[in-house]
Design a protein around this motif. Structure first.
Motif, mmCIF file in Angstrom:
data_model
loop_
_atom_site.group_PDB
_atom_site.id
_atom_site.type_symbol
_atom_site.label_atom_id
_atom_site.label_comp_id
_atom_site.label_asym_id
_atom_site.label_seq_id
_atom_site.Cartn_x
_atom_site.Cartn_y
_atom_site.Cartn_z
ATOM 1 N N PRO A 6 32.185 5.204 30.784
ATOM 2 C CA PRO A 6 31.118 6.177 31.015
ATOM 3 C C PRO A 6 31.570 7.630 30.947
ATOM 4 O O PRO A 6 30.824 8.505 30.519
ATOM 5 C CB PRO A 6 30.616 5.846 32.423
ATOM 6 C CG PRO A 6 30.981 4.433 32.630
ATOM 7 C CD PRO A 6 32.249 4.207 31.838
ATOM 8 N N GLU A 18 23.727 9.405 32.711
ATOM 9 C CA GLU A 18 24.753 9.864 33.653
ATOM 10 C C GLU A 18 24.159 10.809 34.692
ATOM 11 O O GLU A 18 24.492 10.741 35.874
ATOM 12 C CB GLU A 18 25.911 10.537 32.923
ATOM 13 C CG GLU A 18 26.845 9.568 32.221
ATOM 14 C CD GLU A 18 26.294 9.043 30.907
ATOM 15 O OE1 GLU A 18 25.345 9.642 30.352
ATOM 16 O OE2 GLU A 18 26.805 8.013 30.449
ATOM 17 N N ALA A 21 22.103 8.650 36.988
ATOM 18 C CA ALA A 21 22.986 7.865 37.868
ATOM 19 C C ALA A 21 23.555 8.731 38.980
ATOM 20 O O ALA A 21 23.674 8.284 40.123
ATOM 21 C CB ALA A 21 24.105 7.218 37.056
ATOM 22 N N ASN A 77 28.279 2.980 37.573
ATOM 23 C CA ASN A 77 28.456 4.076 36.627
ATOM 24 C C ASN A 77 29.114 5.266 37.313
ATOM 25 O O ASN A 77 30.067 5.848 36.801
ATOM 26 C CB ASN A 77 27.110 4.471 36.024
ATOM 27 C CG ASN A 77 27.229 5.643 35.086
ATOM 28 O OD1 ASN A 77 27.184 6.789 35.518
ATOM 29 N ND2 ASN A 77 27.386 5.358 33.811
ATOM 30 N N SER A 78 28.616 5.630 38.480
ATOM 31 C CA SER A 78 29.193 6.761 39.219
ATOM 32 C C SER A 78 30.637 6.473 39.618
ATOM 33 O O SER A 78 31.502 7.351 39.548
ATOM 34 C CB SER A 78 28.367 7.053 40.471
ATOM 35 O OG SER A 78 27.095 7.519 40.106
ATOM 36 N N ARG A 80 32.808 4.533 38.077
ATOM 37 C CA ARG A 80 33.686 4.593 36.901
ATOM 38 C C ARG A 80 33.989 6.024 36.490
ATOM 39 O O ARG A 80 35.097 6.353 36.104
ATOM 40 C CB ARG A 80 33.062 3.840 35.719
ATOM 41 C CG ARG A 80 32.919 2.342 35.879
ATOM 42 C CD ARG A 80 34.243 1.627 35.741
ATOM 43 N NE ARG A 80 34.982 1.997 34.572
ATOM 44 C CZ ARG A 80 35.095 1.286 33.473
ATOM 45 N NH1 ARG A 80 34.497 0.132 33.386
ATOM 46 N NH2 ARG A 80 35.815 1.715 32.459
ATOM 47 N N ARG A 81 32.986 6.904 36.573
ATOM 48 C CA ARG A 81 33.214 8.302 36.231
ATOM 49 C C ARG A 81 34.194 8.945 37.209
ATOM 50 O O ARG A 81 35.088 9.688 36.813
ATOM 51 C CB ARG A 81 31.905 9.079 36.184
ATOM 52 C CG ARG A 81 31.101 8.768 34.938
ATOM 53 C CD ARG A 81 29.865 9.630 34.775
ATOM 54 N NE ARG A 81 28.849 9.269 35.756
ATOM 55 C CZ ARG A 81 28.499 10.031 36.796
ATOM 56 N NH1 ARG A 81 29.052 11.193 36.992
ATOM 57 N NH2 ARG A 81 27.571 9.622 37.628
#
Length: 122
Positions: A6, A18, A21, A77-78, A80-81
């Motif tokens: 991501p 993004e 998210a 997602n958050s 992974r970022r």
């Protein structure tokens, strides 16, 4: 659809998902969301206590399942970022330390300055 990390999608700018998210992650950590969850759990418990028809029990249970699945996708997602940002910072710190140890100022110093705010960019 892409299988990229991501944090590596779309360059330096965040895409619509993004941004969504990130807002969802901020909302889910708020007291308002906790209240929404308490309300949803209260509805499910109330449906069971009232011995409502099976259709209502299934609707209540499926609603909780849907909310859980959406939260899992958004929060992953958050996560992974953030993980990617931490790794980039560690790499920049390691490279800057090596340059400092060798007594030379180089591109790692600039990369370290860039990495300091990386979680805001990805």
């Amino acid at each position: 659809m892409t299988l990229e990390h991501p944090a590596e999608r779309g360059g330096r700018r965040r895409g619509p998902f993004e941004r969504f998210a990130e807002r969802a992650s901020n909302f889910t950590s708020s007291p308002a969301f906790f209240g929404v969850c308490l309300l949803l759990v209260g509805i499910v418990v109330g449906v069971h206590i009232a011995k409502a028809p099976l259709t209502w029990m299934l609707l209540a249970g499926e609603s909780m399942t849907a909310v859980t699945l959406l939260l899992l996708a958004l929060l992953k997602n958050s996560e992974r970022r953030a993980e990617h940002a931490v790794q980039r910072k560690l790499d920049a710190i390691a490279a800057a330390l090596l340059e400092t140890q060798r007594g030379e100022a180089g591109p790692a110093q600039k990369a370290l300055r860039t990495a300091i705010g990386i979680e805001e960019q990805t």
